[in-house]
Enzyme design. Structure first.
Site, PDB file in Angstrom:
ATOM      1  CG  ASN A   2      -4.798   8.702  -3.451  1.00  0.00           C
ATOM      2  OD1 ASN A   2      -3.748   8.170  -3.807  1.00  0.00           O
ATOM      3  ND2 ASN A   2      -4.927   9.310  -2.281  1.00  0.00           N
ATOM      4  CG  HIS A  36      -9.811   4.807   3.149  1.00  0.00           C
ATOM      5  ND1 HIS A  36      -8.606   5.459   3.276  1.00  0.00           N
ATOM      6  CD2 HIS A  36     -10.581   5.246   4.174  1.00  0.00           C
ATOM      7  CE1 HIS A  36      -8.656   6.255   4.335  1.00  0.00           C
ATOM      8  NE2 HIS A  36      -9.841   6.155   4.887  1.00  0.00           N
ATOM      9  CG  HIS A  87      -1.884   1.173   1.219  1.00  0.00           C
ATOM     10  ND1 HIS A  87      -3.241   1.002   1.416  1.00  0.00           N
ATOM     11  CD2 HIS A  87      -1.716   2.506   1.046  1.00  0.00           C
ATOM     12  CE1 HIS A  87      -3.848   2.171   1.351  1.00  0.00           C
ATOM     13  NE2 HIS A  87      -2.941   3.109   1.144  1.00  0.00           N
ATOM     14  CG  HIS A 114       0.278  15.364   1.873  1.00  0.00           C
ATOM     15  ND1 HIS A 114      -0.654  15.621   0.895  1.00  0.00           N
ATOM     16  CD2 HIS A 114      -0.148  14.233   2.496  1.00  0.00           C
ATOM     17  CE1 HIS A 114      -1.608  14.699   0.929  1.00  0.00           C
ATOM     18  NE2 HIS A 114      -1.320  13.838   1.895  1.00  0.00           N
ATOM     19  CG  ASP A 152      -1.634   4.928   3.963  1.00  0.00           C
ATOM     20  OD1 ASP A 152      -1.756   5.253   2.763  1.00  0.00           O
ATOM     21  OD2 ASP A 152      -2.341   5.400   4.865  1.00  0.00           O
ATOM     22  CG  HIS A 210      -0.778   7.143  -1.076  1.00  0.00           C
ATOM     23  ND1 HIS A 210      -1.994   7.260  -1.719  1.00  0.00           N
ATOM     24  CD2 HIS A 210      -1.025   6.476   0.078  1.00  0.00           C
ATOM     25  CE1 HIS A 210      -2.938   6.694  -0.975  1.00  0.00           C
ATOM     26  NE2 HIS A 210      -2.379   6.207   0.125  1.00  0.00           N
ATOM     27  CG  LEU A 211       5.118   5.439  -5.770  1.00  0.00           C
ATOM     28  CD1 LEU A 211       5.448   4.626  -7.018  1.00  0.00           C
ATOM     29  CD2 LEU A 211       6.396   5.821  -5.038  1.00  0.00           C
ATOM     30  CG  HIS A 250      -4.887   2.385   5.606  1.00  0.00           C
ATOM     31  ND1 HIS A 250      -6.240   2.420   5.852  1.00  0.00           N
ATOM     32  CD2 HIS A 250      -4.714   3.046   4.436  1.00  0.00           C
ATOM     33  CE1 HIS A 250      -6.828   3.064   4.876  1.00  0.00           C
ATOM     34  NE2 HIS A 250      -5.941   3.454   4.005  1.00  0.00           N
ATOM     35  CE  LYS A 279      -7.750   2.223  -0.750  1.00  0.00           C
ATOM     36  NZ  LYS A 279      -6.696   3.182  -0.485  1.00  0.00           N
TER      37      LYS A 279
HETATM   38  C1  NCD Z   1      -3.448   9.235   1.878  1.00  0.00           C
HETATM   39  C2  NCD Z   1      -2.975  10.272   0.869  1.00  0.00           C
HETATM   40  O1  NCD Z   1      -2.458  11.318   1.257  1.00  0.00           O
HETATM   41  O2  NCD Z   1      -3.076   9.999  -0.339  1.00  0.00           O
HETATM   42  N1  NCD Z   1      -3.496   9.865   3.176  1.00  0.00           N
HETATM   43  C3  NCD Z   1      -3.460   9.246   4.360  1.00  0.00           C
HETATM   44  O3  NCD Z   1      -3.640   9.910   5.378  1.00  0.00           O
HETATM   45  N2  NCD Z   1      -3.227   7.967   4.470  1.00  0.00           N
HETATM   46  C4  NCD Z   1      -4.761   8.675   1.483  1.00  0.00           C
HETATM   47  C5  NCD Z   1      -5.185   7.472   2.292  1.00  0.00           C
HETATM   48  O4  NCD Z   1      -4.609   6.392   2.168  1.00  0.00           O
HETATM   49  O5  NCD Z   1      -6.114   7.601   3.098  1.00  0.00           O
HETATM   50 ZN    ZN Z   2      -3.333   5.118   1.518  1.00  0.00          ZN
END
Ligand code: NCD
Ligand code: ZN
Length: 344
Positions: free
Chosen positions: A42, A137, A14, A252, A248, A16-17, A175, A100
């Site tokens: 996402n 999620h 899991h 940011h 996860d 986010h790239l 998660h 997802k």
């Molecule tokens: C994730 C994101 O920033 O894309 N944020 C997070 O708090 N985990 C999205 C997600 O997996 O809920």
């Molecule tokens: Zn996530």
């Protein structure tokens, strides 16, 4: 005391790239540790078509530094209007390996998500038929539900009825953060599994408020009470085979976290494996780290385990206060702290 641990190379189920300059900046941290990762869809706009997923995979591979070996496993972002044929075709030709479910409004870039689970029943039925995993999620989003109860409510309101309607569906509760979810998954059939992040093993909700508001400890699902953290730790380290590694990691920019409306997401990719090693060591379960990190995920996804090995050494490592994030700094998980392990 164990001071060196060699295990099969792990995967991140899991991740986010992101895209563009941020993706290029964060990708090497993951590729340093993990052979494969399930890449979350996402983006903005979300990855809803096989064509978009294939193009995203090409951008990831193009951004991978020379000499690094890493395979992105792509996913589809489900919306109210997702076409079952699109999902099935992308699965059949290997473009994506899972889809997802973001309940609309649950988290970052989820506004195009699913507004009512019944709206995707035909898609889920097709996934069930073709053996394609649904990654959830797992939070309800109604305003009247307390944010700390959203995961537990998802079990009764969404997961149980969904899994009754689709008795062969392969389902990953992503998660997990609660005792409720850990028990639900542990008590379910072999087709149900869960991913667990480093932060939900290491912090409880106090971390978000300790000495003031700490935006870098804020992610979704939000960290819960200590009893939940302890239950999730038992699940991860208990050797059941149904719980596996999913960071996860959700980068940011520092400015987007440290703002009046700080984004949800913790950037844990730089030292993820090191953090998991700490937890397994504390639980006296270092002998189970390999199953959690490198064996149980591939088994669920019906993929071979990696053949290469990596070695962790019990040597303290400093975590930088911030890292270059493709133009803007990003603050990593445990910034300014020390990890007890490092990747050799
Ligand atoms: C994730 C994101 O920033 O894309 N944020 C997070 O708090 N985990 C999205 C997600 O997996 O809920
Ligand atoms: Zn996530």
């Amino acid at each position: 005391m164990t001071t060196r641990l060699t295990i099969r190379r792990p995967d991140d189920w899991h991740l986010h790239l992101r895209d563009g300059a941020m993706m290029a900046a964060v990708l090497p941290y993951t590729a340093r540790q993990f052979a494969r990762a399930i890449v979350m869809p996402n983006l903005s706009p979300p990855v809803t078509t096989a064509k978009a997923a294939a193009a995203y995979r090409e951008r990831i591979l193009a951004a991978l530094p020379e000499g690094m070996d890493f395979t992105p496993l792509m996913t589809a972002y489900l919306t109210d209007d997702t076409d079952p044929d699109e999902i099935a075709a992308g699965f059949a030709d290997g473009t994506w390996v899972a889809a997802k479910l973001y309940p609309a409004g649950a988290t970052t870039n989820s506004s195009s998500g699913v507004t009512d689970i019944r709206k995707i029943d035909a898609v889920v039925a097709r996934m069930e038929e073709i053996g394609m995993p649904l990654l959830a999620h797992g939070e309800v989003t109604h305003d009247e539900v307390d944010i700390f109860d959203r995961e537990a409510r998802f079990i009764d309101e969404v997961a149980i009825p969904l899994l009754k309607r689709h008795r062969a569906l392969r389902f990953v509760f992503e998660h997990i953060t609660t005792k409720d979810a850990a028990e639900f998954v542990a008590g379910g059939s072999e087709r149900i599994a869960a991913t667990i992040t480093p932060q939900h093993l290491q912090i409880n909700r106090n971390a978000i408020f300790k000495g003031g508001i700490n935006p870098h400890a804020y992610c979704l699902p939000v960290a819960k009470r200590e009893e939940h953290r302890l239950a999730v730790r038992k699940a991860a380290t208990g050797g059941s085979g149904k719980f596996f590694l999913g960071t996860d990691s959700a980068p940011h920019a520092k400015s987007a976290k440290e703002s009046a409306c700080g984004c949800a997401g913790i950037f844990n990719a730089p030292f993820a494996l090191e953090a998991y090693a700490e937890v397994f060591e504390e639980e006296g379960a270092l002998d189970r780290l390999e199953a959690f990190a490198s064996l149980d995920g591939p088994r669920f996804y019906r993929l071979p385990a990696n053949e290469e090995r990596i070695t962790l050494e019990r040597v303290e490592t400093a975590v930088p206060a911030s890292l270059e994030g493709g133009g803007e700094p990003i603050v990593p998980y445990r910034a300014g702290g020390r990890m007890r392990w490092r990747l050799a």
